[in-house]
Design a protein around this motif. Structure first.
Motif, PDB file in Angstrom:
ATOM      1  N   GLY A 141       0.807  -1.221   0.000  1.00  0.00           N
ATOM      2  CA  GLY A 141       0.000   0.000   0.000  1.00  0.00           C
ATOM      3  C   GLY A 141       0.835   1.263   0.000  1.00  0.00           C
ATOM      4  O   GLY A 141       0.617   2.170  -0.817  1.00  0.00           O
ATOM      5  N   PHE A 142       1.808   1.329   0.909  1.00  0.00           N
ATOM      6  CA  PHE A 142       2.626   2.537   0.976  1.00  0.00           C
ATOM      7  C   PHE A 142       3.584   2.656  -0.208  1.00  0.00           C
ATOM      8  O   PHE A 142       3.891   3.766  -0.649  1.00  0.00           O
ATOM      9  CB  PHE A 142       3.355   2.641   2.317  1.00  0.00           C
ATOM     10  N   LYS A 143       4.045   1.533  -0.759  1.00  0.00           N
ATOM     11  CA  LYS A 143       4.868   1.622  -1.972  1.00  0.00           C
ATOM     12  C   LYS A 143       4.040   2.207  -3.115  1.00  0.00           C
ATOM     13  O   LYS A 143       4.536   3.023  -3.886  1.00  0.00           O
ATOM     14  CB  LYS A 143       5.441   0.253  -2.355  1.00  0.00           C
ATOM     15  N   ALA A 144       2.787   1.804  -3.212  1.00  0.00           N
ATOM     16  CA  ALA A 144       1.912   2.344  -4.270  1.00  0.00           C
ATOM     17  C   ALA A 144       1.716   3.841  -4.085  1.00  0.00           C
ATOM     18  O   ALA A 144       1.798   4.618  -5.049  1.00  0.00           O
ATOM     19  CB  ALA A 144       0.569   1.624  -4.254  1.00  0.00           C
ATOM     20  N   ILE A 145       1.475   4.271  -2.866  1.00  0.00           N
ATOM     21  CA  ILE A 145       1.290   5.701  -2.581  1.00  0.00           C
ATOM     22  C   ILE A 145       2.546   6.477  -2.934  1.00  0.00           C
ATOM     23  O   ILE A 145       2.505   7.505  -3.606  1.00  0.00           O
ATOM     24  CB  ILE A 145       0.917   5.925  -1.100  1.00  0.00           C
ATOM     25  N   PHE A 146       3.708   5.963  -2.489  1.00  0.00           N
ATOM     26  CA  PHE A 146       4.944   6.718  -2.680  1.00  0.00           C
ATOM     27  C   PHE A 146       5.521   6.600  -4.082  1.00  0.00           C
ATOM     28  O   PHE A 146       6.353   7.417  -4.471  1.00  0.00           O
ATOM     29  CB  PHE A 146       5.957   6.373  -1.587  1.00  0.00           C
ATOM     30  N   LYS A 147       5.077   5.636  -4.867  1.00  0.00           N
ATOM     31  CA  LYS A 147       5.460   5.623  -6.288  1.00  0.00           C
ATOM     32  C   LYS A 147       4.821   6.814  -6.985  1.00  0.00           C
ATOM     33  O   LYS A 147       5.457   7.476  -7.800  1.00  0.00           O
ATOM     34  CB  LYS A 147       5.048   4.314  -6.959  1.00  0.00           C
ATOM     35  N   ASP A 148       3.586   7.097  -6.645  1.00  0.00           N
ATOM     36  CA  ASP A 148       2.899   8.253  -7.200  1.00  0.00           C
ATOM     37  C   ASP A 148       3.597   9.546  -6.751  1.00  0.00           C
ATOM     38  O   ASP A 148       3.816  10.453  -7.557  1.00  0.00           O
ATOM     39  CB  ASP A 148       1.431   8.245  -6.762  1.00  0.00           C
ATOM     40  N   VAL A 149       3.949   9.613  -5.486  1.00  0.00           N
ATOM     41  CA  VAL A 149       4.686  10.774  -4.954  1.00  0.00           C
ATOM     42  C   VAL A 149       6.016  10.922  -5.697  1.00  0.00           C
ATOM     43  O   VAL A 149       6.410  12.029  -6.077  1.00  0.00           O
ATOM     44  CB  VAL A 149       4.930  10.631  -3.429  1.00  0.00           C
ATOM     45  N   ALA A 150       6.692   9.804  -5.937  1.00  0.00           N
ATOM     46  CA  ALA A 150       7.990   9.832  -6.620  1.00  0.00           C
ATOM     47  C   ALA A 150       7.867  10.354  -8.044  1.00  0.00           C
ATOM     48  O   ALA A 150       8.713  11.133  -8.505  1.00  0.00           O
ATOM     49  CB  ALA A 150       8.614   8.437  -6.627  1.00  0.00           C
ATOM     50  N   GLU A 151       6.832   9.950  -8.742  1.00  0.00           N
ATOM     51  CA  GLU A 151       6.640  10.423 -10.111  1.00  0.00           C
ATOM     52  C   GLU A 151       6.360  11.920 -10.148  1.00  0.00           C
ATOM     53  O   GLU A 151       6.865  12.626 -11.017  1.00  0.00           O
ATOM     54  CB  GLU A 151       5.486   9.669 -10.774  1.00  0.00           C
ATOM     55  N   LYS A 152       5.569  12.404  -9.216  1.00  0.00           N
ATOM     56  CA  LYS A 152       5.183  13.814  -9.200  1.00  0.00           C
ATOM     57  C   LYS A 152       6.267  14.728  -8.632  1.00  0.00           C
ATOM     58  O   LYS A 152       6.273  15.925  -8.913  1.00  0.00           O
ATOM     59  CB  LYS A 152       3.894  13.998  -8.401  1.00  0.00           C
ATOM     60  N   ASN A 153       7.164  14.190  -7.825  1.00  0.00           N
ATOM     61  CA  ASN A 153       8.187  14.997  -7.159  1.00  0.00           C
ATOM     62  C   ASN A 153       9.592  14.467  -7.418  1.00  0.00           C
ATOM     63  O   ASN A 153      10.465  14.570  -6.568  1.00  0.00           O
ATOM     64  CB  ASN A 153       7.922  15.020  -5.642  1.00  0.00           C
ATOM     65  N   SER A 154       9.797  13.900  -8.594  1.00  0.00           N
ATOM     66  CA  SER A 154      11.073  13.242  -8.879  1.00  0.00           C
ATOM     67  C   SER A 154      12.266  14.188  -8.772  1.00  0.00           C
ATOM     68  O   SER A 154      13.321  13.790  -8.261  1.00  0.00           O
ATOM     69  CB  SER A 154      11.035  12.579 -10.256  1.00  0.00           C
ATOM     70  N   ASP A 155      12.119  15.436  -9.214  1.00  0.00           N
ATOM     71  CA  ASP A 155      13.237  16.386  -9.141  1.00  0.00           C
ATOM     72  C   ASP A 155      13.701  16.578  -7.696  1.00  0.00           C
ATOM     73  O   ASP A 155      14.891  16.511  -7.406  1.00  0.00           O
ATOM     74  CB  ASP A 155      12.841  17.751  -9.703  1.00  0.00           C
ATOM     75  N   VAL A 156      12.758  16.823  -6.820  1.00  0.00           N
ATOM     76  CA  VAL A 156      13.079  17.079  -5.410  1.00  0.00           C
ATOM     77  C   VAL A 156      13.682  15.836  -4.767  1.00  0.00           C
ATOM     78  O   VAL A 156      14.670  15.925  -4.026  1.00  0.00           O
ATOM     79  CB  VAL A 156      11.809  17.520  -4.633  1.00  0.00           C
ATOM     80  N   ILE A 157      13.110  14.682  -5.052  1.00  0.00           N
ATOM     81  CA  ILE A 157      13.590  13.437  -4.444  1.00  0.00           C
ATOM     82  C   ILE A 157      14.999  13.108  -4.914  1.00  0.00           C
ATOM     83  O   ILE A 157      15.873  12.789  -4.099  1.00  0.00           O
ATOM     84  CB  ILE A 157      12.609  12.281  -4.745  1.00  0.00           C
TER      85      ILE A 157
END
Length: 174
Positions: free
Chosen positions: A143-159
């Motif tokens: 569940g959290f990997k799915a949530i944070f994959k979306d976060v990673a795609e949207k905030n890839s520059d910052v990450i």
């Protein structure tokens, strides 16, 4: 072919070493600890897996050109972030596959230890506790990997830039 064989051997050795380290530390930490500490260690291991999965996805989705402005301004970590992107396949493989899979295995073995701890403390059916602990660890991880994959795609520059800044701590500037 030689580079591919070298990469496979490197990943194999890295996986073995990291597994020994993760498993050794987590087992040593939980061997004589209370159930609550064991749960916290499991959550920490799951969190590490999620964090590295997020970094792996971010490295694959980040555009190198987005970090060149930071590198031109000589911002700390920008060079390392660009290096991560240039090696995105290998970085993703290490983050998602090596570290992510190891965290999954270690959290599972810690879940088995938690199950034994709970069964011993409360004298209840190991089948039910095993199902509950396994389902909880699996659902939290997936569940959290799915949530944070979306976060990673949207905030890839910052990450990726943040990962570069962390890596820059370990690299001496010339």
């Amino acid at each position: 072919m030689k580079n591919k064989t070298k990469w496979i051997l490197t990943v194999f050795i890295l996986s073995f070493i990291l597994s020994v380290i993760f498993s050794g530390i987590s087992t040593a930490m939980t061997e004589n600890f209370h159930t609550i500490i064991l749960v916290l260690v499991i959550l920490l291991v799951i969190g590490i897996g999620i964090l590295f999965d997020m970094i792996g996805v971010a490295v694959l989705t980040c555009k190198e050109s987005n970090l060149h402005a930071k590198a031109a301004k000589k911002m700390k970590g920008a060079k390392q972030a660009i290096a991560l992107i240039k090696n995105s396949t290998k970085v993703s493989s290490i983050c998602n596959d090596v570290i992510g899979d190891i965290c999954g295995i270690v959290s599972g073995s810690l879940g088995a230890a938690l199950t034994l701890d709970i069964v011993g403390a409360f004298n209840i059916s190991s089948v039910i506790i095993t199902m509950i602990v396994t389902a909880t660890i699996s659902s939290l991880t997936v569940g959290f990997k799915a949530i944070f994959k979306d976060v990673a795609e949207k905030n890839s520059d910052v990450i990726v830039y943040t990962a570069g800044k962390v890596l820059s701590i370990f690299k001496k500037e010339k």
